[in-house]
Scaffold this motif. Sequence first.
Motif, PDB file in Angstrom:
ATOM      1  N   PHE A   9       0.826  -1.204   0.000  1.00 47.16           N
ATOM      2  CA  PHE A   9       0.000   0.000   0.000  1.00 47.16           C
ATOM      3  C   PHE A   9       0.859   1.251   0.000  1.00 47.16           C
ATOM      4  CE2 PHE A   9      -2.308   3.233   2.516  1.00 47.16           C
ATOM      5  CZ  PHE A   9      -3.311   3.478   1.602  1.00 47.16           C
TER       6      PHE A   9
ATOM      7  N   TRP B 177       2.507   1.815  -3.328  1.00 46.29           N
ATOM      8  CA  TRP B 177       1.541   2.309  -4.319  1.00 46.29           C
ATOM      9  C   TRP B 177       1.249   3.784  -4.082  1.00 46.29           C
ATOM     10  CZ3 TRP B 177      -3.933   3.212  -3.316  1.00 46.29           C
ATOM     11  CH2 TRP B 177      -4.619   3.589  -4.473  1.00 46.29           C
ATOM     12  N   ARG B 178       1.025   4.161  -2.798  1.00 48.37           N
ATOM     13  CA  ARG B 178       0.786   5.572  -2.496  1.00 48.37           C
ATOM     14  C   ARG B 178       1.986   6.415  -2.900  1.00 48.37           C
ATOM     15  NH1 ARG B 178      -3.402   7.215  -2.954  1.00 48.37           N
ATOM     16  NH2 ARG B 178      -2.949   9.117  -1.815  1.00 48.37           N
TER      17      ARG B 178
ATOM     18  N   ARG C 183       2.190   7.167  -6.577  1.00 50.88           N
ATOM     19  CA  ARG C 183       1.083   7.981  -7.066  1.00 50.88           C
ATOM     20  C   ARG C 183       1.017   9.329  -6.371  1.00 50.88           C
ATOM     21  NH1 ARG C 183      -1.208   6.583 -11.628  1.00 50.88           N
ATOM     22  NH2 ARG C 183      -3.106   7.590 -10.951  1.00 50.88           N
TER      23      ARG C 183
ATOM     24  N   PHE D  71       7.359  16.087  -1.171  1.00 50.27           N
ATOM     25  CA  PHE D  71       7.722  16.005   0.239  1.00 50.27           C
ATOM     26  C   PHE D  71       6.986  14.843   0.910  1.00 50.27           C
ATOM     27  CE2 PHE D  71       7.273  17.189   4.693  1.00 50.27           C
ATOM     28  CZ  PHE D  71       8.597  17.344   5.014  1.00 50.27           C
TER      29      PHE D  71
END
Lengths: 269, 110
Positions: free
Chosen positions: B22, B25-26, B29, B34
């Motif tokens: 997770f 992936w974050r 994207r 920062f």
Amino acid sequence: MDATTETGPVGPAPAQIGVPQRLAALLACLLCAGLGVTVWFLPVPEATLPHLVRASLPESGVQNPVTAVLLNFRGYDTLLELVVLLLTALAARAVNGAPPPARTDPPLADPVLSAFFRLLAPLGVVIAGYVLWVGQHAPGGAFQAGSILAAIGVLAALTTGFPAPSGPPWQPAAVVFGPFTFCAVGLGTMWSQGSFLQYPVSRAGSLILLIEAAATVSIAMILVTLFLGCLHGPRTAQVPAPAHAPDPGVTGAGSAGRPPLFTDPGEEP
Amino acid sequence: MVETVSPAALTFDGLLCLMLLFISWRLIRMPDIFTAIMLFFLFGLLMSVAWVRLNAVDVALAEATIGAGLTGAMFLAALSRLRRFPSPRADPAGPESAIGLTRPETPEPY
């Protein structure tokens, strides 16, 4: 999970994904799936190396099998790894150009930050020394100890400001110290034992510790060099001028010549 | 040959894997650099926990210090440099957009 933020209502991303991109993504997924299936059905290799390492551990001079492999059985690999790190530091220095003269007016350090750094630095040095020492018989070693030392160097750069963007004047000597010692020990064993990096069994432990101590210094200095290279980067005077006249509103700080020392750690939002 | 794994350890490992996936992936994207660097720190720390779970304490130490700590610090330093010295090609949208790191048209959802 929060797919609404990814496929936003007005985001330009959906328009950019065309047929070739989708095809490439599909091919990549297929390749990944194929590789995964292949690896899954591979026969389990017979693990002979762990037994070999365990059997010859008494001859290695250390009790930690990882250190024995890294510094004794496969010492050549570790030497080349050090040389690769050395090359990265050289590349960083080459990109950064000649170091500008040291500041005659060092910036005033933040009292709280520098007090905290003075508290932390000896602790970090002791921990690095312990990690280096404990690598003989438990997890630890030169790379870990060197990176802990480098963390102290990074803190020093952030809280007190290094005298020059390339680090202290003894930095080149510190950077080559580890690979040089490693090569010297290798040549010494070549002369006395007849083979490169083939330690005599009775002195293997102390030779490994010597190499690791020298490598720790070099690894720490190389990592600090890389960090300072990120922080200061190439001097703007060396950047070729753009073809068009730069927008004065954009290059305000960049045209000021030498980049100022990074004195404000609280700059980030 | 097959070791018995306690349900608690299995749950922990499963959650660790899910969190790593997770966070990564974050991370890729994330429009804000920062925040992405902060996620990178988090990823490195969780990854070192994963190495400990795999009985590779050496790698865990190196991952925590080099992977999470020093590489993240280098990213932060490079980011601060990017903000202080924008590229001459920079468009008014900001230095990050000049090297394609952000999508300035995207509304900031965070």
